[in-house]
Design a protein around this motif. Structure first.
Motif, PDB file in Angstrom:
ATOM      1  N   ARG A  11     -21.350 -21.171  -6.608  1.00 21.00           N
ATOM      2  CA  ARG A  11     -19.916 -20.998  -6.856  1.00 21.00           C
ATOM      3  C   ARG A  11     -19.418 -21.984  -7.906  1.00 21.00           C
ATOM      4  O   ARG A  11     -18.645 -21.624  -8.798  1.00 21.00           O
ATOM      5  CB  ARG A  11     -19.154 -21.187  -5.537  1.00 21.00           C
ATOM      6  CG  ARG A  11     -17.674 -20.793  -5.618  1.00 21.00           C
ATOM      7  CD  ARG A  11     -16.962 -21.023  -4.309  1.00 21.00           C
ATOM      8  NE  ARG A  11     -17.636 -20.372  -3.209  1.00 21.00           N
ATOM      9  CZ  ARG A  11     -18.292 -21.008  -2.245  1.00 21.00           C
ATOM     10  NH1 ARG A  11     -18.357 -22.328  -2.260  1.00 21.00           N
ATOM     11  NH2 ARG A  11     -18.872 -20.339  -1.268  1.00 21.00           N
ATOM     12  N   ASP A  50     -30.407 -25.613  11.820  1.00 21.88           N
ATOM     13  CA  ASP A  50     -29.412 -26.425  11.116  1.00 21.88           C
ATOM     14  C   ASP A  50     -29.797 -26.638   9.657  1.00 21.88           C
ATOM     15  O   ASP A  50     -28.962 -26.539   8.750  1.00 21.88           O
ATOM     16  CB  ASP A  50     -29.241 -27.778  11.813  1.00 21.88           C
ATOM     17  CG  ASP A  50     -28.612 -27.637  13.192  1.00 21.88           C
ATOM     18  OD1 ASP A  50     -27.989 -26.586  13.440  1.00 21.88           O
ATOM     19  OD2 ASP A  50     -28.763 -28.558  14.015  1.00 21.88           O
ATOM     20  N   SER A  56     -31.790 -24.764   7.754  1.00 25.18           N
ATOM     21  CA  SER A  56     -31.685 -23.520   6.990  1.00 25.18           C
ATOM     22  C   SER A  56     -30.237 -23.174   6.708  1.00 25.18           C
ATOM     23  O   SER A  56     -29.893 -22.721   5.607  1.00 25.18           O
ATOM     24  CB  SER A  56     -32.366 -22.379   7.752  1.00 25.18           C
ATOM     25  OG  SER A  56     -31.740 -22.175   9.024  1.00 25.18           O
ATOM     26  N   GLY A  57     -29.332 -23.423   7.706  1.00 24.46           N
ATOM     27  CA  GLY A  57     -27.912 -23.163   7.471  1.00 24.46           C
ATOM     28  C   GLY A  57     -27.343 -24.069   6.396  1.00 24.46           C
ATOM     29  O   GLY A  57     -26.575 -23.624   5.527  1.00 24.46           O
ATOM     30  N   LYS A  58     -27.722 -25.354   6.418  1.00 26.40           N
ATOM     31  CA  LYS A  58     -27.241 -26.277   5.400  1.00 26.40           C
ATOM     32  C   LYS A  58     -27.790 -25.917   4.024  1.00 26.40           C
ATOM     33  O   LYS A  58     -27.090 -26.040   3.015  1.00 26.40           O
ATOM     34  CB  LYS A  58     -27.639 -27.705   5.764  1.00 26.40           C
ATOM     35  CG  LYS A  58     -26.895 -28.253   6.979  1.00 26.40           C
ATOM     36  CD  LYS A  58     -27.353 -29.665   7.309  1.00 26.40           C
ATOM     37  CE  LYS A  58     -26.610 -30.209   8.532  1.00 26.40           C
ATOM     38  NZ  LYS A  58     -27.076 -31.585   8.895  1.00 26.40           N
ATOM     39  N   ILE A  98     -28.582 -22.898   2.939  1.00 24.59           N
ATOM     40  CA  ILE A  98     -27.867 -21.724   2.453  1.00 24.59           C
ATOM     41  C   ILE A  98     -26.469 -22.104   1.983  1.00 24.59           C
ATOM     42  O   ILE A  98     -25.988 -21.653   0.932  1.00 24.59           O
ATOM     43  CB  ILE A  98     -27.809 -20.647   3.565  1.00 24.59           C
ATOM     44  CG1 ILE A  98     -29.218 -20.119   3.865  1.00 24.59           C
ATOM     45  CG2 ILE A  98     -26.889 -19.509   3.169  1.00 24.59           C
ATOM     46  CD1 ILE A  98     -29.273 -19.176   5.036  1.00 24.59           C
ATOM     47  N   THR A  99     -25.777 -22.959   2.756  1.00 22.14           N
ATOM     48  CA  THR A  99     -24.435 -23.394   2.375  1.00 22.14           C
ATOM     49  C   THR A  99     -24.464 -24.158   1.059  1.00 22.14           C
ATOM     50  O   THR A  99     -23.607 -23.963   0.180  1.00 22.14           O
ATOM     51  CB  THR A  99     -23.830 -24.271   3.483  1.00 22.14           C
ATOM     52  OG1 THR A  99     -23.815 -23.535   4.716  1.00 22.14           O
ATOM     53  CG2 THR A  99     -22.416 -24.697   3.120  1.00 22.14           C
ATOM     54  N   THR A 100     -25.430 -25.049   0.899  1.00 16.81           N
ATOM     55  CA  THR A 100     -25.549 -25.818  -0.342  1.00 16.81           C
ATOM     56  C   THR A 100     -25.822 -24.908  -1.527  1.00 16.81           C
ATOM     57  O   THR A 100     -25.236 -25.082  -2.607  1.00 16.81           O
ATOM     58  CB  THR A 100     -26.675 -26.855  -0.210  1.00 16.81           C
ATOM     59  OG1 THR A 100     -26.404 -27.712   0.915  1.00 16.81           O
ATOM     60  CG2 THR A 100     -26.790 -27.696  -1.463  1.00 16.81           C
ATOM     61  N   GLU A 148     -25.004 -21.731  -1.818  1.00 15.03           N
ATOM     62  CA  GLU A 148     -23.794 -20.970  -2.127  1.00 15.03           C
ATOM     63  C   GLU A 148     -22.766 -21.836  -2.846  1.00 15.03           C
ATOM     64  O   GLU A 148     -22.104 -21.385  -3.792  1.00 15.03           O
ATOM     65  CB  GLU A 148     -23.202 -20.413  -0.823  1.00 15.03           C
ATOM     66  CG  GLU A 148     -24.047 -19.326  -0.173  1.00 15.03           C
ATOM     67  CD  GLU A 148     -23.463 -18.876   1.148  1.00 15.03           C
ATOM     68  OE1 GLU A 148     -22.533 -19.563   1.642  1.00 15.03           O
ATOM     69  OE2 GLU A 148     -23.920 -17.847   1.688  1.00 15.03           O
ATOM     70  N   THR A 149     -22.625 -23.099  -2.413  1.00 17.48           N
ATOM     71  CA  THR A 149     -21.662 -24.000  -3.062  1.00 17.48           C
ATOM     72  C   THR A 149     -22.054 -24.270  -4.506  1.00 17.48           C
ATOM     73  O   THR A 149     -21.207 -24.236  -5.413  1.00 17.48           O
ATOM     74  CB  THR A 149     -21.584 -25.325  -2.287  1.00 17.48           C
ATOM     75  OG1 THR A 149     -21.214 -25.058  -0.929  1.00 17.48           O
ATOM     76  CG2 THR A 149     -20.560 -26.253  -2.915  1.00 17.48           C
TER      77      THR A 149
END
Length: 207
Positions: free
Chosen positions: A175, A161, A163-165, A167-169, A171-172
């Motif tokens: 962007r 969880d 590591s997924g958060k 990566i998402t952060t 990427e956000t």
């Protein structure tokens, strides 16, 4: 206990027979003073023990003892084809990390103890001792490993969880930065004429 000291003596002799900066330095002192390298090491250890009891900066000395020697042999283990020593030093670093986390919460209280840093140094020496029952092996088998196996599924989910958060952060944020750069370039377009150097005027001069 006798086998422990004999293995320590064997490890010390092997270290003193190696060619490196420390042994070269000890050889130079031995040649100039006539004192054997082994006695120099034992005397240094005794002085270090007294310094841990009464000296200033004992925490730094203790941490260096717990880091420099294991780091040196960890690098040698990585470079050697034998993988048993890799497991030995990986186990030490795991226990060292767990001990560091516990020490973070107890250091304020325990550091007032006059024998704290000496006991800590002896504990770290026990964890890196060249015997099968050294501290890192004992603590890993009896404490760290059972706790890890008991909560392994929960820890795996937490790591997944996080590591997924992460990566998402990332990427956000990337962007948003790119969108901000594009938006600023659209609102404030570059003026090509502003980059031209002023030239001589073509208008006629009036006398």
């Amino acid at each position: 206990m006798f086998s422990f000291f004999s293995k320590l003596k064997e490890r010390l002799d092997n270290f003193l027979n190696e060619k490196n900066f420390v042994t070269n330095f000890l050889t130079t002192i031995e040649e100039n003073t006539g004192i054997k390298k082994r006695l120099l090491v034992i005397g240094t250890a005794a002085v270090t023990g007294l310094y841990l009891l009464f000296g200033y900066g004992a925490s730094l000395i203790c941490n260096l003892i717990g880091f420099v020697y294991p780091a040196y042999y960890s690098i040698k283990a990585i470079e050697s084809p034998n993988k048993d020593d890799d497991t030995q030093w990986l186990t030490y670093w795991v226990v060292y990390g767990v001990f560091g986390m516990g020490e973070f919460f107890s250091d304020i209280l325990l550091s007032w103890c006059p024998f704290y840093y000496l006991c800590k140094c002896l504990f770290l020496l026990w964890c890196m001792a060249p015997v099968p029952w050294n501290g890192s092996q004992v603590l890993y088998r009896r404490l760290v490993r059972p706790l890890f196996l008991k909560h392994q599924a929960t820890l795996d989910n937490m790591v997944h969880d996080l590591s997924g958060k992460a990566i998402t952060t990332a990427e956000t944020l990337t962007r948003e930065v790119l969108q901000t750069l594009v938006r600023n370039r659209t609102i404030y377009p570059a003026d090509p004429a502003a980059k031209e150097l002023p030239g001589p005027s073509n208008e006629p001069q009036i006398d």
